[in-house]
Design a protein around this motif. Structure first.
Motif, mmCIF file in Angstrom:
data_model
loop_
_atom_site.group_PDB
_atom_site.id
_atom_site.type_symbol
_atom_site.label_atom_id
_atom_site.label_comp_id
_atom_site.label_asym_id
_atom_site.label_seq_id
_atom_site.Cartn_x
_atom_site.Cartn_y
_atom_site.Cartn_z
ATOM 1 N N HIS A 12 0.860 -1.185 0.052
ATOM 2 C CA HIS A 12 0.008 -0.036 -0.004
ATOM 3 C C HIS A 12 0.687 1.323 0.080
ATOM 4 O O HIS A 12 0.269 2.179 -0.658
ATOM 5 N N TRP B 192 -6.777 6.443 2.848
ATOM 6 C CA TRP B 192 -6.460 5.433 1.649
ATOM 7 C C TRP B 192 -7.128 4.145 2.204
ATOM 8 O O TRP B 192 -7.462 3.368 1.592
ATOM 9 N N ASP B 193 -7.039 3.805 3.765
ATOM 10 C CA ASP B 193 -7.479 2.513 4.179
ATOM 11 C C ASP B 193 -9.090 2.506 4.102
ATOM 12 O O ASP B 193 -9.690 1.701 3.401
ATOM 13 N N THR B 194 -9.777 3.912 4.242
ATOM 14 C CA THR B 194 -11.142 3.799 3.804
ATOM 15 C C THR B 194 -11.638 3.731 2.369
ATOM 16 O O THR B 194 -12.361 2.730 1.987
ATOM 17 N N MET C 159 -9.540 1.995 0.407
ATOM 18 C CA MET C 159 -9.424 0.833 -0.247
ATOM 19 C C MET C 159 -10.442 -0.316 0.291
ATOM 20 O O MET C 159 -10.433 -1.324 -0.482
ATOM 21 N N ALA C 160 -10.923 -0.112 1.258
ATOM 22 C CA ALA C 160 -11.870 -1.212 1.848
ATOM 23 C C ALA C 160 -13.177 -0.980 0.923
ATOM 24 O O ALA C 160 -13.843 -1.876 0.640
#
Length: 215
Positions: A3, A34-36, A38-39
């Motif tokens: 990532h 980014w995590d949000t 990508m989820a």
């Protein structure tokens, strides 16, 4: 690709095409959300039949197109600062430059959708149902400020359009080259161009979105 590498890859593209923002600020905003993003993207990818589950391929142009949308939209939802708006504007423009799609970061696309080929797609701020399918040169647009309402499972085949005061029933497929303008559809149907500007609406024999999604 890890990532951190995807973030760096995205930042490098943005800086190359649309310079003028401090590199550290650009990376900080993207990394924060980014995590949000990508989820949301992974949930979408996992529903598409032709894509392996649990994977994101940044060299798959359709997946990358959807990634840039989810990233810009996720940032816009949470960060309306000048810095945040600077990032989402650049991500929107990057998606337009790379993939030929006009998909503004404020547009609320469903959490599950599929882009077959992105070139020439133009989407207005309309109401979009889940499990939307979009192909090249398809358009959803306003007419005199009025935007369509699309139900779940709508398919827009190449060079098709839904414009204006339309209520598109669930599981409507708009055939290639057909424009639906200020018209409703009953759902569970296929729409074809008729004569003298009329539409020919035929009942669907099967659930077409089952060809695209893991339902």
């Amino acid at each position: 690709m890890a990532h951190e590498q995807v973030i760096a890859y995205t930042c490098q593209q943005v800086a190359t095409f649309f310079p003028g923002m401090e590199a550290a600020a650009l990376e900080r905003v993207i990394a924060t959300h980014w995590d949000t993003a990508m989820a949301r993207l992974q949930r979408c990818i996992d529903q598409v039949k032709m894509w392996p589950q649990g994977q994101f391929n940044h060299l798959n142009s359709s997946q990358y197109c959807q990634y840039l949308y989810f990233l810009s939209n996720s940032i816009w939802r949470e960060d309306r600062s000048e810095e945040g708006l600077g990032v989402v504007t650049r991500l929107f423009l990057l998606n337009k430059a790379l993939n030929g799609i006009d998909l503004f970061y404020e547009i609320d696309l469903p959490e599950v959708f599929f882009i077959g080929h992105s070139v020439g797609i133009v989407l207005a701020k309309a109401t979009y149902g889940s499990h939307l399918v979009l192909y090249q040169n398809s358009t959803v647009g306003k007419n005199h400020g009025v935007a369509p309402v699309l139900g779940d499972g709508v398919i827009l085949y190449p060079n098709s359009a839904i414009v204006g005061r339309c209520r598109i029933g669930a599981n409507t497929a708009v055939s290639q080259g057909t424009g639906v303008i200020n018209r409703d559809t009953p759902g569970d149907c296929m729409v074809f161009a008729g004569t003298a500007g009329a539409l020919a609406i035929k009942p669907s024999k099967r659930l077409l979105i089952a060809d695209f999604f893991r339902l």
